[in-house]
Design a protein around this motif. Sequence first.
Motif, short mmCIF file in Angstrom:
data_model
loop_
_atom_site.label_atom_id
_atom_site.label_comp_id
_atom_site.label_asym_id
_atom_site.label_seq_id
_atom_site.Cartn_x
_atom_site.Cartn_y
_atom_site.Cartn_z
N ALA A 41 0.86 -1.20 0.00
CA ALA A 41 0.00 0.00 0.00
C ALA A 41 0.89 1.23 0.00
CB ALA A 41 -0.92 0.00 1.21
N VAL A 42 0.40 2.30 -0.64
CA VAL A 42 1.13 3.57 -0.69
C VAL A 42 0.16 4.70 -0.37
CG1 VAL A 42 2.77 2.68 -2.40
CG2 VAL A 42 0.71 3.90 -3.16
N ASN A 43 0.65 5.75 0.27
CA ASN A 43 -0.21 6.91 0.52
C ASN A 43 -0.12 7.88 -0.66
OD1 ASN A 43 2.32 8.00 0.92
ND2 ASN A 43 1.75 9.16 2.74
N PRO A 44 -0.98 8.89 -0.72
CA PRO A 44 -0.99 9.79 -1.89
C PRO A 44 0.36 10.45 -2.15
CG PRO A 44 -3.00 10.09 -0.61
CD PRO A 44 -2.12 9.17 0.18
N ALA A 45 1.10 10.81 -1.09
CA ALA A 45 2.40 11.45 -1.31
C ALA A 45 3.37 10.50 -1.98
CB ALA A 45 2.97 11.94 0.03
N ALA A 48 2.45 10.08 -5.64
CA ALA A 48 2.88 11.22 -6.46
C ALA A 48 4.34 11.07 -6.89
CB ALA A 48 2.70 12.52 -5.68
N LEU A 49 5.11 10.25 -6.18
CA LEU A 49 6.51 10.01 -6.56
C LEU A 49 6.64 8.91 -7.60
CD1 LEU A 49 8.22 10.17 -3.03
CD2 LEU A 49 8.16 11.96 -4.78
N GLY A 50 5.51 8.31 -8.01
CA GLY A 50 5.54 7.24 -9.01
C GLY A 50 5.50 5.85 -8.43
N LEU A 51 5.28 5.72 -7.14
CA LEU A 51 5.23 4.41 -6.51
C LEU A 51 3.82 3.85 -6.62
CD1 LEU A 51 7.35 5.17 -3.30
CD2 LEU A 51 8.11 4.52 -5.60
N ARG A 52 3.73 2.50 -6.79
CA ARG A 52 2.44 1.86 -6.98
C ARG A 52 2.39 0.56 -6.16
NH1 ARG A 52 1.87 6.10 -8.73
NH2 ARG A 52 1.10 6.80 -10.75
N PRO A 53 1.20 0.19 -5.67
CA PRO A 53 1.08 -1.11 -4.99
C PRO A 53 1.45 -2.25 -5.94
CG PRO A 53 -0.84 0.27 -4.54
CD PRO A 53 -0.06 0.97 -5.61
N GLY A 54 2.09 -3.29 -5.41
CA GLY A 54 2.55 -4.41 -6.21
C GLY A 54 3.94 -4.24 -6.76
N GLN A 55 4.50 -3.05 -6.62
CA GLN A 55 5.85 -2.77 -7.13
C GLN A 55 6.89 -3.39 -6.19
OE1 GLN A 55 6.63 1.46 -7.36
NE2 GLN A 55 7.67 1.23 -9.31
N ALA A 56 7.97 -3.87 -6.72
CA ALA A 56 9.05 -4.39 -5.89
C ALA A 56 9.76 -3.24 -5.19
CB ALA A 56 10.04 -5.19 -6.74
#
Length: 468
Positions: A41-45, A48-56
């Motif tokens: 899980a990632v928060n909105p901030a 905004a940096l390009g991070l996504r759930p499921g990413q290594a």
Amino acid sequence: MLWACILLPQLAMDGVLRHCADSQAPLVLLAGPPQRRILQAVNPAARALGLRPGQALTAAQALTTEFTTADYDQAAIDRWQRFLAAWAYGFSAQVSLRYPRCLLLEVHSSLGLFGPWPVFEARLREELTTLGFQHRITAAPNPAAARVLANARDGLAVFDDKELLQALHPLPVARLGLPEAAATAFSRMGIRQLQQLLALPRDSLAKRFSAEVLLHLDTVFGRRPLALEFYSPPDVFDTRLELNFEVESHQALLFPLRRLTADLAAYLAGRDSGVQRFTLHLEHRNQADSLVVVGLLSAERDAAMLFEFSRGRLEHQQLSAPVLAVRLVARDLPPFVPQHQQLFDERPQQSQPWEQLRERLRARLGDDAVYGLTHRADHRPERSWTQDEIKTPLPTCAPRPGWLLVEPEPLSESGLRILSGPERIESGWWDGGDVRRDYYVVETRFGQKGWAFRAVGSGQLMLHGWFS
């Protein structure tokens, strides 16, 4: 009946963010084995940096290192869900945790106390926002329908079966909560909405799909009751907050302390009780916890006051080592009796009730620094009172000064005016402290009002106290 569903879509993230001083900083929750950590899980901030759930994690660190991480803890999610159930218990006696990250409340019986549903809903949202949890709230005639509507639109409320049919028909089949295999099969058959599914012959559905499909549809439409196990709040409040770094100052402990006392206040409101004694455990590395005991003379549950009392006690605590975690345990939870107030309160707004001022002074100065007075069966002024709890009032008697001198002092009679007296006090012959005095209420030429005496047979006037 009317059931409300409170869906908590980011419970894991909210549980971590509410303990962060900067909730707007980029944060990701990690899952998976140590060899291959995945962004759960990632928060909105962070998004905004390009991070996504499921990413290594390695791929995320290749993009940026300006984010913090925390573990995706299923046990913490369950703990926060139970905490919010204890909070919801203050609004309804029927609270269920049947669905993950979700609360079900029977609210029809509570509308008379909390107002019509729009007002009730607004209060729920306000308190959830204050507690730091994102949410979606819906209402329906049965709990299963309320949960399904939460997948459709936040704030949707239907109050009868006819409105329920109209709200459910356009829903996508994938959002009905059906078994995954059945939902996939319907999608391959070209059935996208519930109204298309209901147009199929019931006998055909029963033959081709498991009984769970029809059972779920009947439950959503209220044809079958949903068996629920209702939540009962625990008798002990025990919450632990692990810090992200070693804390060596009292100031850095104030933020977690404020969050813990706010959680305690929400728990007490749900139980309709107060707290009279609780303990803060300051956990250190390789040594015993430091204990900060907060004891109150009467039950309290206001979040601001609980924080203030705890803060005063904490500031007197010497930190023998850096603090790694803070734990709050409250076992003494008596019923809470609100303070009775006048309809037209003439007390200035900036002042506070005596009970709260008393506890604030005890927290700042110590338990022994603030005490009450009670009378003793002795006529001698210096022996007619003793320290007691701050509850026993002094009996009414002849005028007595509010400030009694430790030792009487000679008083000049120049310009002195006697207002009343004499009042003879003769006592103490049995214990060697025999006194025989005539007391007067006097006024000096400067307007000061005092209490003075003459020993019987002596002409020297002695000052024994001042009136306020």
